[in-house]
Design a protein around this motif. Structure first.
Motif: not given
Length: 161
Positions: A136-138, A77-79, A113-119, A71-75
């Motif tokens: 926080e994800i890390k 990631i969603n945030k 591998v999960y893409i998080l985004g691009e600068e 639940k913590t990790l899911l919260t």
């Protein structure tokens, strides 16, 4: 099925290292081709086959690695991203996995591998979350379970934390 996999080590990093995660070719509006290396969450699992027969010796495309976040990790990631990247059916950012055959009594590495985004702003990827959100994800990436399935049947489950 007899439990044949032993998880020996888990390494996780947030990276945009092309040698680790590769790159994605995109074609811009003016037909110019560019290669993008999105920042990604990279899991590397060191796994040992403790049985006397090979595992995954055929149909590697029928193997699926899945992360079930707590639940913590899911919260977190969603945030940070506004979606659950671990739900591969709903993940709009992108993900990939690497699995190989494991000979008896051998050790091998799998990766997710999960893409998080691009600068850089582009039409393909969402903007990268803030440095604080990435931290926080890390800090929470191991609050999860790795599930290994073959032909839709679960064959192994490992708590990561």
């Amino acid at each position: 099925m007899k439990k044949c996999l032993l998880l020996e080590k888990v390494d996780v990093m947030i990276t945009d290292n092309e040698d680790i995660i590769g790159s994605i070719r995109i074609t811009e509006e003016n037909y110019q081709t560019n290669f993008i290396v999105p920042t990604s969450l990279y899991y590397r699992f060191t796994v040992k086959n403790i049985c006397h027969e090979s595992i995954f010796c055929s149909d590697l495309h029928n193997i699926k690695l899945t992360i079930e976040p707590d639940k913590t990790l899911l919260t977190v990631i969603n945030k940070a991203l506004g979606l659950n990247i671990y739900d591969t059916d709903e993940n709009k950012l992108g993900w990939s996995q690497t699995v190989k055959e494991i000979e008896p009594k051998k050790v091998i590495e799998f990766s997710l591998v999960y893409i998080l985004g691009e600068e850089q702003n582009n039409v393909i990827f969402s903007p990268l979350p803030s440095k604080e959100a990435l931290q926080e994800i890390k800090d929470n990436v191991l609050k999860a379970t790795l599930v290994v399935s073959q032909d839709i049947k679960e064959i192994a489950r490992f708590k990561l934390n």
